[in-house]
Design a protein around this motif. Sequence first.
Motif, PDB file in Angstrom:
ATOM      1  N   SER A   5      -3.365  -4.215   0.597  1.00 37.64           N
ATOM      2  CA  SER A   5      -2.690  -2.965   0.279  1.00 37.64           C
ATOM      3  C   SER A   5      -3.700  -1.940  -0.238  1.00 37.64           C
ATOM      4  CB  SER A   5      -1.607  -3.224  -0.778  1.00 37.64           C
ATOM      5  OG  SER A   5      -0.903  -2.048  -1.050  1.00 37.64           O
ATOM      6  N   THR A   6      -3.536  -0.671   0.199  1.00 43.05           N
ATOM      7  CA  THR A   6      -4.495   0.366  -0.168  1.00 43.05           C
ATOM      8  C   THR A   6      -3.793   1.632  -0.623  1.00 43.05           C
ATOM      9  OG1 THR A   6      -6.491   1.507   0.581  1.00 43.05           O
ATOM     10  CG2 THR A   6      -4.676   1.385   2.144  1.00 43.05           C
ATOM     11  N   ALA A   7      -4.509   2.458  -1.344  1.00 43.89           N
ATOM     12  CA  ALA A   7      -4.027   3.795  -1.691  1.00 43.89           C
ATOM     13  C   ALA A   7      -4.452   4.745  -0.577  1.00 43.89           C
ATOM     14  CB  ALA A   7      -4.616   4.234  -3.026  1.00 43.89           C
ATOM     15  N   TYR A   8      -3.615   5.761  -0.292  1.00 46.76           N
ATOM     16  CA  TYR A   8      -3.948   6.656   0.806  1.00 46.76           C
ATOM     17  C   TYR A   8      -3.510   8.090   0.515  1.00 46.76           C
ATOM     18  CZ  TYR A   8       0.956   5.828   2.173  1.00 46.76           C
ATOM     19  OH  TYR A   8       2.323   5.723   2.182  1.00 46.76           O
ATOM     20  N   TRP A   9      -4.223   9.023   1.143  1.00 50.40           N
ATOM     21  CA  TRP A   9      -3.954  10.444   0.992  1.00 50.40           C
ATOM     22  C   TRP A   9      -2.650  10.855   1.652  1.00 50.40           C
ATOM     23  CZ3 TRP A   9      -6.641  12.858  -2.471  1.00 50.40           C
ATOM     24  CH2 TRP A   9      -8.003  12.635  -2.640  1.00 50.40           C
ATOM     25  N   THR A  10      -1.992  11.878   1.092  1.00 51.84           N
ATOM     26  CA  THR A  10      -0.962  12.638   1.794  1.00 51.84           C
ATOM     27  C   THR A  10      -1.562  14.023   2.057  1.00 51.84           C
ATOM     28  OG1 THR A  10       0.069  13.687  -0.137  1.00 51.84           O
ATOM     29  CG2 THR A  10       0.794  11.437   0.407  1.00 51.84           C
ATOM     30  N   SER A  11      -0.800  14.897   2.697  1.00 47.64           N
ATOM     31  CA  SER A  11      -1.303  16.246   2.980  1.00 47.64           C
ATOM     32  C   SER A  11      -1.035  17.212   1.834  1.00 47.64           C
ATOM     33  CB  SER A  11      -0.639  16.775   4.253  1.00 47.64           C
ATOM     34  OG  SER A  11       0.751  16.938   4.053  1.00 47.64           O
TER      35      SER A  11
END
Length: 200
Positions: free
Chosen positions: A154-160
């Motif tokens: 599981s990873t953290a990820y960008w939104t716009s």
Amino acid sequence: MSFATLRKTVCTDIDIGTALKEITSNPHIGDALAFDLLDGRHIECAVTDIDDKAIRFDSVDCLGDDMTYGKVEKWLDRIDHLMPDELRKAIIDTERKHTIDGKKVCRLERLFLPAASELFSGDAVLGDDGLYKQMDWYKDRRHRMKMDEHGGDSTAYWTSSQRSGNSSNFCFVSYSGYANLSYASSTWLSAPVCFRIRKS
């Protein structure tokens, strides 16, 4: 010829063109299209929204690339050029709304990140209030959780989404599927891939 796995009621290995025709003629939320990028990486994209004109796909996982927020646009362009030809031809430009330094702007994008307000509801939108509504697909926290690559962790990820009133902070989704924010210069975040194809 590129091949894809189409998951509806059964898994079928077929060419991407046939898979796209099947999905566009009778789409369902949750249908998944799995294929390899031209660099050999595997990607699976689920149907997350359907409107009168197009079908939206969001990658189920990220592709293992960490990046600062400023590198996302170039990264999406590179991924676009790694898509199989049949899929690249089917992807349409999508008008996307953003709030940048307090101003609402629209721009056409082929591949894009989800907005925080599409993923979350209420106060968790961190500056996107009024841009989008939470998509039904993302009301299930498990759909907001993404792995750093197919079968990874599981990873953290960008939104716009930019944080309201702060041009250096952007919203991201945590390892466990919750909203948070970080400096645009943070390099430990990945990004999902979203795109739309025209309905037949």
